[in-house]
Design a protein around this motif. Structure first.
Motif, PDB file in Angstrom:
ATOM      1  N   LEU A  63       0.813  -1.212   0.000  1.00 34.72           N
ATOM      2  CA  LEU A  63       0.000   0.000   0.000  1.00 34.72           C
ATOM      3  C   LEU A  63       0.851   1.269   0.000  1.00 34.72           C
ATOM      4  N   GLU A  64       2.155   1.111  -0.211  1.00 30.75           N
ATOM      5  CA  GLU A  64       3.063   2.258  -0.346  1.00 30.75           C
ATOM      6  C   GLU A  64       2.994   3.178   0.872  1.00 30.75           C
ATOM      7  N   THR A  65       3.035   2.562   2.040  1.00 31.63           N
ATOM      8  CA  THR A  65       2.968   3.334   3.268  1.00 31.63           C
ATOM      9  C   THR A  65       3.804   2.632   4.333  1.00 31.63           C
ATOM     10  N   THR A  66       3.549   2.920   5.579  1.00 26.33           N
ATOM     11  CA  THR A  66       4.307   2.322   6.672  1.00 26.33           C
ATOM     12  C   THR A  66       3.370   1.569   7.608  1.00 26.33           C
ATOM     13  N   VAL A  67       3.957   0.665   8.402  1.00 28.88           N
ATOM     14  CA  VAL A  67       3.170  -0.055   9.408  1.00 28.88           C
ATOM     15  C   VAL A  67       2.578   0.935  10.408  1.00 28.88           C
ATOM     16  N   GLU A  68       3.350   1.967  10.752  1.00 29.64           N
ATOM     17  CA  GLU A  68       2.860   2.959  11.711  1.00 29.64           C
ATOM     18  C   GLU A  68       1.596   3.644  11.210  1.00 29.64           C
ATOM     19  N   GLU A  69       1.579   3.983   9.907  1.00 33.29           N
ATOM     20  CA  GLU A  69       0.394   4.619   9.337  1.00 33.29           C
ATOM     21  C   GLU A  69      -0.793   3.662   9.348  1.00 33.29           C
ATOM     22  N   LEU A  70      -0.573   2.416   8.979  1.00 32.85           N
ATOM     23  CA  LEU A  70      -1.676   1.446   8.916  1.00 32.85           C
ATOM     24  C   LEU A  70      -2.251   1.138  10.288  1.00 32.85           C
ATOM     25  N   THR A  71      -1.406   1.153  11.304  1.00 26.67           N
ATOM     26  CA  THR A  71      -1.872   0.790  12.638  1.00 26.67           C
ATOM     27  C   THR A  71      -2.336   1.982  13.468  1.00 26.67           C
ATOM     28  N   GLY A  72      -2.230   3.172  12.903  1.00 34.03           N
ATOM     29  CA  GLY A  72      -2.718   4.350  13.625  1.00 34.03           C
ATOM     30  C   GLY A  72      -1.728   4.924  14.605  1.00 34.03           C
ATOM     31  N   ALA A  73      -0.477   4.449  14.578  1.00 29.45           N
ATOM     32  CA  ALA A  73       0.511   4.941  15.533  1.00 29.45           C
ATOM     33  C   ALA A  73       0.832   6.414  15.326  1.00 29.45           C
ATOM     34  N   THR A  74       0.587   6.918  14.111  1.00 29.00           N
ATOM     35  CA  THR A  74       0.879   8.329  13.824  1.00 29.00           C
ATOM     36  C   THR A  74      -0.388   9.189  13.845  1.00 29.00           C
ATOM     37  N   GLY A  75      -1.494   8.616  14.297  1.00 29.00           N
ATOM     38  CA  GLY A  75      -2.783   9.298  14.213  1.00 29.00           C
ATOM     39  C   GLY A  75      -2.832  10.633  14.946  1.00 29.00           C
ATOM     40  N   ASP A  76      -2.099  10.766  16.051  1.00 31.50           N
ATOM     41  CA  ASP A  76      -2.127  12.005  16.834  1.00 31.50           C
ATOM     42  C   ASP A  76      -0.907  12.885  16.587  1.00 31.50           C
ATOM     43  N   LEU A  77      -0.116  12.536  15.574  1.00 36.07           N
ATOM     44  CA  LEU A  77       1.069  13.323  15.254  1.00 36.07           C
ATOM     45  C   LEU A  77       0.798  14.214  14.053  1.00 36.07           C
ATOM     46  N   PRO A  78       1.419  15.399  13.997  1.00 39.12           N
ATOM     47  CA  PRO A  78       1.274  16.230  12.804  1.00 39.12           C
ATOM     48  C   PRO A  78       1.927  15.563  11.613  1.00 39.12           C
ATOM     49  N   THR A  79       1.369  15.779  10.427  1.00 36.32           N
ATOM     50  CA  THR A  79       1.976  15.211   9.232  1.00 36.32           C
ATOM     51  C   THR A  79       3.231  15.980   8.861  1.00 36.32           C
ATOM     52  N   GLY A  80       4.070  15.337   8.053  1.00 40.32           N
ATOM     53  CA  GLY A  80       5.275  16.002   7.574  1.00 40.32           C
ATOM     54  C   GLY A  80       6.480  15.868   8.483  1.00 40.32           C
ATOM     55  N   LEU A  81       6.514  14.832   9.327  1.00 39.29           N
ATOM     56  CA  LEU A  81       7.646  14.649  10.230  1.00 39.29           C
ATOM     57  C   LEU A  81       8.834  13.973   9.551  1.00 39.29           C
ATOM     58  N   ALA A  82       8.610  13.341   8.405  1.00 35.50           N
ATOM     59  CA  ALA A  82       9.690  12.653   7.718  1.00 35.50           C
ATOM     60  C   ALA A  82      10.688  13.648   7.120  1.00 35.50           C
ATOM     61  N   LYS A  83      11.916  13.177   6.915  1.00 37.12           N
ATOM     62  CA  LYS A  83      12.926  14.022   6.279  1.00 37.12           C
ATOM     63  C   LYS A  83      12.617  14.194   4.798  1.00 37.12           C
ATOM     64  N   ALA A  84      13.117  15.272   4.218  1.00 39.61           N
ATOM     65  CA  ALA A  84      12.923  15.508   2.792  1.00 39.61           C
ATOM     66  C   ALA A  84      13.571  14.391   1.981  1.00 39.61           C
ATOM     67  N   ALA A  85      12.936  14.021   0.883  1.00 39.99           N
ATOM     68  CA  ALA A  85      13.461  12.967   0.022  1.00 39.99           C
ATOM     69  C   ALA A  85      14.528  13.516  -0.915  1.00 39.99           C
ATOM     70  N   GLU A  86      15.422  12.652  -1.329  1.00 39.17           N
ATOM     71  CA  GLU A  86      16.411  13.037  -2.323  1.00 39.17           C
ATOM     72  C   GLU A  86      15.753  13.124  -3.701  1.00 39.17           C
ATOM     73  N   GLN A  87      16.255  14.017  -4.526  1.00 38.87           N
ATOM     74  CA  GLN A  87      15.798  14.183  -5.907  1.00 38.87           C
ATOM     75  C   GLN A  87      14.302  14.514  -5.988  1.00 38.87           C
ATOM     76  N   ALA A  88      13.818  15.242  -4.993  1.00 36.94           N
ATOM     77  CA  ALA A  88      12.422  15.689  -5.031  1.00 36.94           C
ATOM     78  C   ALA A  88      12.330  16.972  -5.854  1.00 36.94           C
ATOM     79  N   ARG A  89      11.168  17.186  -6.460  1.00 37.13           N
ATOM     80  CA  ARG A  89      10.960  18.428  -7.200  1.00 37.13           C
ATOM     81  C   ARG A  89       9.502  18.863  -7.065  1.00 37.13           C
ATOM     82  N   MET A  90       9.311  20.163  -7.121  1.00 42.58           N
ATOM     83  CA  MET A  90       7.974  20.747  -7.029  1.00 42.58           C
ATOM     84  C   MET A  90       7.464  21.085  -8.419  1.00 42.58           C
TER      85      MET A  90
END
Length: 226
Positions: free
Chosen positions: A64-91
């Motif tokens: 599902l292109e996600t993480t176990v934490e997301e599927l299990t609700g472990a991040t449900g009370d955390l603000p989004t965007g805590l991950a580090k920026a990805a390499e070779q990203a573009r807007m």
């Protein structure tokens, strides 16, 4: 073998089904990706008592292109965007048609308007109707008081698993649907009543004069072009 995190119990099926639909996948598609039987994917989605092990959860999260934490609700009370920026990203800038596609036909977004003490940003449920956006609010709310003024509306999606996302911004006048029969039809056509509860029968419609969007693309991430 370790069992799944405690937060997985009860709502993992809802999270799996929601993520699967976001990706436009069938249960058969997910089963193939996760090396599982389609019937088990159905069982996990529809039975709150399902308690899949950590090995299956890892395969399911990858499917599902996600993480176990997301599927299990472990991040449900955390603000989004805590991950580090990805390499070779573009807007990239989105055109109006792609922006409407990302908004879909309903969801949760935010409106920005002028309040008595300065700018105000309010979260709310929305419904897309033929190039306009409908909200329901309380009769004496700050949003209701904005009738006849210009406001901004923004909706977004954050994918912490791949440090990517999108946002769409609409700007234009908002007005109250004063005719009760028309308001009733709009309320009945809505996907959901407001999450905030009862007493929000005041229907308002935003007619955007400007629609813009942006998207972060990560090279190599599933679903993104290289």
């Amino acid at each position: 073998m370790p069992s799944q995190p405690r937060s997985a119990r009860g709502d993992i099926g809802r999270r799996v089904a929601t993520r699967r639909k976001q990706l436009g996948l069938s249960r058969q598609d997910v089963a193939l990706r996760a090396a599982a039987a389609p019937g088990y994917i159905e069982y996990v989605e529809e039975h709150s008592s399902a308690t899949p092990g950590i090995g299956f959860l890892l395969r399911l999260a990858n499917a599902l292109e996600t993480t176990v934490e997301e599927l299990t609700g472990a991040t449900g009370d955390l603000p989004t965007g805590l991950a580090k920026a990805a390499e070779q990203a573009r807007m990239v800038e989105l055109d109006e048609a792609d922006s409407w596609v990302l908004l879909g036909d309903h969801g949760v977004g935010r409106v920005a308007l002028a309040g008595g003490d300065g700018p105000v940003v309010l979260p709310l449920n929305y419904q897309v109707l033929d190039g306009e956006v409908m909200f329901s609010t309380a009769e004496h709310s700050q949003l209701a008081a904005a009738d006849g003024t210009e406001i901004a509306f923004e909706a977004d999606h954050i994918d912490d698993a791949f440090s990517r996302g999108w946002s769409v911004l609409l700007v234009g006048p908002v007005h109250v649907v004063a005719e009760e029969e028309a308001a009733r039809r709009l309320r009945e056509s809505a996907y959901s009543t407001p999450w905030a509860g009862e007493g929000r029968e005041h229907v308002m419609v935003l007619s955007p004069r400007r629609v813009t969007g942006r998207k972060i693309i990560v090279r190599g991430a599933p679903g993104d072009d290289s």
